[in-house]
Scaffold this motif. Structure first.
Motif, PDB file in Angstrom:
ATOM      1  N   VAL A  37     -80.091  -4.612 -26.596  1.00 56.04           N
ATOM      2  CA  VAL A  37     -80.046  -3.788 -25.100  1.00 56.04           C
ATOM      3  C   VAL A  37     -79.017  -3.579 -24.536  1.00 56.04           C
ATOM      4  CG1 VAL A  37     -81.221  -3.367 -22.818  1.00 56.04           C
ATOM      5  CG2 VAL A  37     -82.223  -4.582 -23.932  1.00 56.04           C
ATOM      6  N   SER A  86     -78.226   8.571 -20.933  1.00 55.20           N
ATOM      7  CA  SER A  86     -79.156   8.337 -20.776  1.00 55.20           C
ATOM      8  C   SER A  86     -80.258   9.150 -20.398  1.00 55.20           C
ATOM      9  CB  SER A  86     -79.554   7.199 -19.315  1.00 55.20           C
ATOM     10  OG  SER A  86     -79.492   7.736 -18.157  1.00 55.20           O
ATOM     11  N   CYS A 143     -89.628   5.204 -16.308  1.00 57.28           N
ATOM     12  CA  CYS A 143     -88.416   5.413 -15.088  1.00 57.28           C
ATOM     13  C   CYS A 143     -89.070   4.855 -13.682  1.00 57.28           C
ATOM     14  CB  CYS A 143     -88.671   7.127 -15.525  1.00 57.28           C
ATOM     15  SG  CYS A 143     -89.370   7.836 -17.292  1.00 57.28           S
ATOM     16  N   ALA A 153     -81.150   1.114 -21.095  1.00 54.73           N
ATOM     17  CA  ALA A 153     -81.379   0.197 -19.676  1.00 54.73           C
ATOM     18  C   ALA A 153     -80.711   1.634 -18.887  1.00 54.73           C
ATOM     19  CB  ALA A 153     -81.417  -1.169 -19.637  1.00 54.73           C
ATOM     20  N   TYR A 187     -77.276  -0.485 -22.542  1.00 60.15           N
ATOM     21  CA  TYR A 187     -76.411  -0.321 -21.038  1.00 60.15           C
ATOM     22  C   TYR A 187     -76.294   1.440 -20.914  1.00 60.15           C
ATOM     23  CZ  TYR A 187     -79.140  -4.361 -19.547  1.00 60.15           C
ATOM     24  OH  TYR A 187     -79.328  -6.328 -19.747  1.00 60.15           O
ATOM     25  N   ARG A 241     -86.758   2.555 -28.637  1.00 62.47           N
ATOM     26  CA  ARG A 241     -87.535   2.004 -28.631  1.00 62.47           C
ATOM     27  C   ARG A 241     -88.227   1.818 -29.797  1.00 62.47           C
ATOM     28  NH1 ARG A 241     -91.092  -0.826 -24.511  1.00 62.47           N
ATOM     29  NH2 ARG A 241     -93.066  -0.944 -25.057  1.00 62.47           N
ATOM     30  N   ASN A 276     -76.149  -8.315 -25.110  1.00 63.83           N
ATOM     31  CA  ASN A 276     -76.566  -6.611 -23.817  1.00 63.83           C
ATOM     32  C   ASN A 276     -75.134  -5.845 -24.743  1.00 63.83           C
ATOM     33  OD1 ASN A 276     -77.851  -8.062 -21.998  1.00 63.83           O
ATOM     34  ND2 ASN A 276     -76.566  -9.057 -21.563  1.00 63.83           N
ATOM     35  N   PHE A 283     -83.871   7.052 -24.419  1.00 60.49           N
ATOM     36  CA  PHE A 283     -84.613   5.468 -24.792  1.00 60.49           C
ATOM     37  C   PHE A 283     -85.819   5.592 -25.613  1.00 60.49           C
ATOM     38  CE2 PHE A 283     -82.955   4.345 -20.547  1.00 60.49           C
ATOM     39  CZ  PHE A 283     -81.754   4.189 -21.149  1.00 60.49           C
TER      40      PHE A 283
END
Length: 200
Positions: free
Chosen positions: A130, A138, A191, A154, A132, A147, A38, A143
Motif C-alpha cells: 500500500v 493523490s 472516496c 491511500a 500512502y 489498483r 507500507n 489510485f
C-alpha cells in the motif's frame, strides 16, 4: 519499465545531465532491500540558494528554497526505493506507446510520473503493498491505475481533482455531527469524507 522504454515516454527535461545518476540509483536500490507492506510517496527538499529557474520557494517548509525531489520510501525504515527531481513531464503522444499505455491513457502528466515511479519500485513484486501519499499526489485516476497493477493506495486528496464525486463536495462551513462519515466508490476507489475537528 526499462530506461529505454522510459526514454520513449519523456520529452526534454531540465535535469537530464544528472539522469544517469538517478537511473543507477533507481535500478540498484530496489534490489538491495525488500520493503515492508507500507510505502510512502512524498517530497524531499534539497537546499539551493543559487540562481535557477527550476528551484522552488515554499515558505511553509523547513527548507524554504531549493529543489524538490520526489521519493518513494519504506515507511518503517525510511529506505528510499526511487527518487527523481520534480519536473519530469511525459509527452502525451509518446506516452501512449509505453508498455502500460492502456493504464496510462486516463492519467494526466503528473499522475503518469507518479505511476511510473511506483511501478518501477513495486510493479515486479508478488507481495501486495500500500502506497500512502498526501493531497499533492493523490487522485481517483492514480489510485485506480495502481489498483489494476495490484498496488494499494491511500491518502488525503483535494476535492477539485478529476472524478471526485459531486455528492462528497461538502461546504466546510456546514455544521456536521462529530465523526460524521460518508463514502462513494468511483472506479473501484473508495472516496470518503468524515468530520473530525474539520471536514476531511
Amino acid at each position: 519499465m526499462t530506461s529505454e522504454e522510459e526514454e520513449d515516454c519523456v520529452e526534454e527535461f531540465w535535469w537530464r545531465k544528472s539522469k544517469p545518476l538517478f537511473d543507477h540509483f533507481n535500478n540498484i536500490a530496489p534490489t538491495l532491500y525488500k520493503p515492508g507492506r507500507n510505502i510512502s510517496l512524498d517530497e524531499m527538499r534539497v537546499l539551493f540558494k543559487g540562481r535557477s529557474a527550476n528551484k522552488e520557494r515554499i515558505k511553509a517548509k523547513p527548507i524554504k528554497e531549493g529543489y524538490t525531489i520526489l521519493a518513494i520510501c519504506n515507511i518503517e525504515t525510511g529506505y528510499t526505493l526511487q527518487m527523481q527531481p520534480k519536473g519530469l513531464i511525459p509527452s502525451e503522444n509518446k506516452a501512449n506507446k509505453c508498455k502500460h499505455g492502456m493504464v496510462f491513457s486516463h492519467l494526466n502528466h503528473s499522475e503518469k510520473v507518479y505511476f511510473r515511479m511506483i511501478h518501477r519500485a513495486l510493479g515486479g513484486s508478488q507481495t501486495f503493498r500500500v502506497v500512502y501519499m498526501d493531497n499533492f499526489f493523490s487522485s481517483v485516476n492514480l489510485f485506480s491505475a495502481l489498483r489494476k497493477c495490484n498496488i494499494g493506495a491511500a491518502g488525503t486528496t483535494c476535492t477539485n481533482r478529476s472524478k471526485w464525486p459531486y455528492v462528497l463536495l461538502i461546504n466546510k462551513n456546514n455544521q456536521l455531527p462529530y465523526m460524521y462519515k460518508t463514502a462513494v466508490v468511483v472506479d473501484d476507489v473508495l472516496c470518503c469524507v468524515w468530520n473530525d475537528n474539520n471536514v476531511v
